[in-house]
Structures are given as C-alpha cells and as structure tokens.
Scaffold this motif. Structure first.
Motif, PDB file in Angstrom:
ATOM      1  N   LEU A  14      -1.424   1.040 -15.847  1.00  0.00           N
ATOM      2  CA  LEU A  14      -1.509  -0.057 -16.810  1.00  0.00           C
ATOM      3  C   LEU A  14      -1.747   0.465 -18.219  1.00  0.00           C
ATOM      4  N   LYS A  15      -1.449  -0.365 -19.197  1.00  0.00           N
ATOM      5  CA  LYS A  15      -1.709  -0.022 -20.596  1.00  0.00           C
ATOM      6  C   LYS A  15      -3.204  -0.047 -20.895  1.00  0.00           C
ATOM      7  N   SER A  16      -3.944  -0.873 -20.192  1.00  0.00           N
ATOM      8  CA  SER A  16      -5.392  -0.987 -20.410  1.00  0.00           C
ATOM      9  C   SER A  16      -6.130   0.119 -19.653  1.00  0.00           C
ATOM     10  N   PRO A  17      -7.322   0.495 -20.113  1.00  0.00           N
ATOM     11  CA  PRO A  17      -8.109   1.526 -19.419  1.00  0.00           C
ATOM     12  C   PRO A  17      -8.400   1.132 -17.968  1.00  0.00           C
ATOM     13  N   GLN A  18      -8.500   2.137 -17.101  1.00  0.00           N
ATOM     14  CA  GLN A  18      -8.663   1.904 -15.664  1.00  0.00           C
ATOM     15  C   GLN A  18      -9.848   1.022 -15.307  1.00  0.00           C
ATOM     16  N   ASP A  19     -10.962   1.163 -15.995  1.00  0.00           N
ATOM     17  CA  ASP A  19     -12.164   0.416 -15.625  1.00  0.00           C
ATOM     18  C   ASP A  19     -12.411  -0.799 -16.516  1.00  0.00           C
ATOM     19  N   LYS A  24      -9.054  -5.015 -14.268  1.00  0.00           N
ATOM     20  CA  LYS A  24      -9.594  -5.739 -13.104  1.00  0.00           C
ATOM     21  C   LYS A  24      -8.941  -7.102 -12.957  1.00  0.00           C
ATOM     22  N   GLN A  25      -8.703  -7.785 -14.076  1.00  0.00           N
ATOM     23  CA  GLN A  25      -8.076  -9.106 -14.023  1.00  0.00           C
ATOM     24  C   GLN A  25      -6.629  -9.007 -13.580  1.00  0.00           C
ATOM     25  N   PHE A  26      -5.902  -8.013 -14.072  1.00  0.00           N
ATOM     26  CA  PHE A  26      -4.507  -7.826 -13.667  1.00  0.00           C
ATOM     27  C   PHE A  26      -4.414  -7.593 -12.163  1.00  0.00           C
ATOM     28  N   LEU A  27      -5.246  -6.713 -11.639  1.00  0.00           N
ATOM     29  CA  LEU A  27      -5.214  -6.405 -10.208  1.00  0.00           C
ATOM     30  C   LEU A  27      -5.584  -7.630  -9.374  1.00  0.00           C
ATOM     31  N   ALA A  28      -6.603  -8.376  -9.804  1.00  0.00           N
ATOM     32  CA  ALA A  28      -7.009  -9.584  -9.081  1.00  0.00           C
ATOM     33  C   ALA A  28      -5.919 -10.648  -9.134  1.00  0.00           C
ATOM     34  N   PHE A  43      -0.730  -7.532   2.291  1.00  0.00           N
ATOM     35  CA  PHE A  43      -0.821  -7.152   0.877  1.00  0.00           C
ATOM     36  C   PHE A  43      -2.088  -6.345   0.634  1.00  0.00           C
ATOM     37  N   GLU A  44      -1.958  -5.259  -0.124  1.00  0.00           N
ATOM     38  CA  GLU A  44      -3.112  -4.430  -0.486  1.00  0.00           C
ATOM     39  C   GLU A  44      -3.014  -4.023  -1.954  1.00  0.00           C
ATOM     40  N   VAL A  45      -4.162  -3.947  -2.591  1.00  0.00           N
ATOM     41  CA  VAL A  45      -4.287  -3.348  -3.917  1.00  0.00           C
ATOM     42  C   VAL A  45      -4.893  -1.974  -3.693  1.00  0.00           C
ATOM     43  N   LEU A  46      -4.244  -0.952  -4.223  1.00  0.00           N
ATOM     44  CA  LEU A  46      -4.653   0.428  -3.959  1.00  0.00           C
ATOM     45  C   LEU A  46      -4.988   1.147  -5.266  1.00  0.00           C
ATOM     46  N   THR A  47      -5.879   2.129  -5.169  1.00  0.00           N
ATOM     47  CA  THR A  47      -6.179   2.985  -6.303  1.00  0.00           C
ATOM     48  C   THR A  47      -5.891   4.429  -5.923  1.00  0.00           C
ATOM     49  N   GLN A  48      -5.349   5.157  -6.856  1.00  0.00           N
ATOM     50  CA  GLN A  48      -4.914   6.528  -6.632  1.00  0.00           C
ATOM     51  C   GLN A  48      -6.096   7.488  -6.538  1.00  0.00           C
ATOM     52  N   GLU A  89       1.980  -5.619 -19.369  1.00  0.00           N
ATOM     53  CA  GLU A  89       0.738  -4.886 -19.119  1.00  0.00           C
ATOM     54  C   GLU A  89       0.910  -3.542 -18.412  1.00  0.00           C
ATOM     55  N   VAL A  90       2.078  -3.307 -17.830  1.00  0.00           N
ATOM     56  CA  VAL A  90       2.308  -2.063 -17.092  1.00  0.00           C
ATOM     57  C   VAL A  90       2.944  -1.026 -18.024  1.00  0.00           C
TER      58      VAL A  90
END
Length: 101
Positions: A14-19, A24-28, A43-48, A89-90
């Motif tokens: 994302l263009k915004s910082p990870q934390d 958080k809003q984009f992922l939610a 469906f899953e949201v994953l972090t690298q 946002e990506v």
C-alpha cells in the motif's frame, strides 16, 4: 484443493505505512467487502513474513470453479472496490491464480 477450484491471491504493498490507520482500514474494508460477495470462499488477509518478497500484504480466496471466479471479477462490489480503493491506495501488486495440478 479439489479439481476445478481456483485459489486467487493478490499480493500488494500500500501507499500508506504498514502500521497506519489507513492501512488497517483498507485491509478491514477489503475483507468486509470482498468476502461478502457470495461466490468468495475461504477469504484471508495475509501479512508478509519473508524478506525475499517485495510485497507487504495479501488477499487470498477460493472459488468453486471458473464460472464463480468470473462472477467475482464482474461483481459490482468487486469492481467498485478496485476503482474507489485499490487503484488509489495500492502502490504495487501481483495477482496469482492457481488450480490443483
């Protein structure tokens, strides 16, 4: 994975910082909007966690078959999320689609 099923993954940064609150809003929102499309399963949201990959996050989901996958791609909620959020946002992304071998 059963024959005919498709696992679709979009890995992205994302263009915004990870934390940040924006991240958080984009992922939610992504989870809420995309997982509510009837043909989407698992469906899953994953972090690298690997330093070998340049992307920070992932969305993973499964579809029963090609018809379900095509339905998802054409669904108005998916298309609206892509236009209103994803494109804005990506920073960068890669899509990966697999079937059982």
């Amino acid at each position: 994975m059963d024959q005919g099923r498709i696992r679709h993954m979009a890995v992205f940064t994302l263009k915004s910082p990870q934390d940040s609150a924006e991240t958080k809003q984009f992922l939610a929102d992504g989870k809420q909007i995309l997982s509510s499309i009837p043909v989407v399963q698992h469906f899953e949201v994953l972090t690298q966690v690997s330093s070998k990959c340049e992307f920070d996050f992932g969305f993973s989901m499964e579809f029963e078959n090609q018809e379900a996958y095509d339905t998802y791609n054409a669904h108005p909620d998916h298309q609206a999320f892509v236009e209103k959020r994803w494109k804005k946002e990506v920073e960068r992304f890669q899509e990966i689609d697999f079937k059982a071998y």
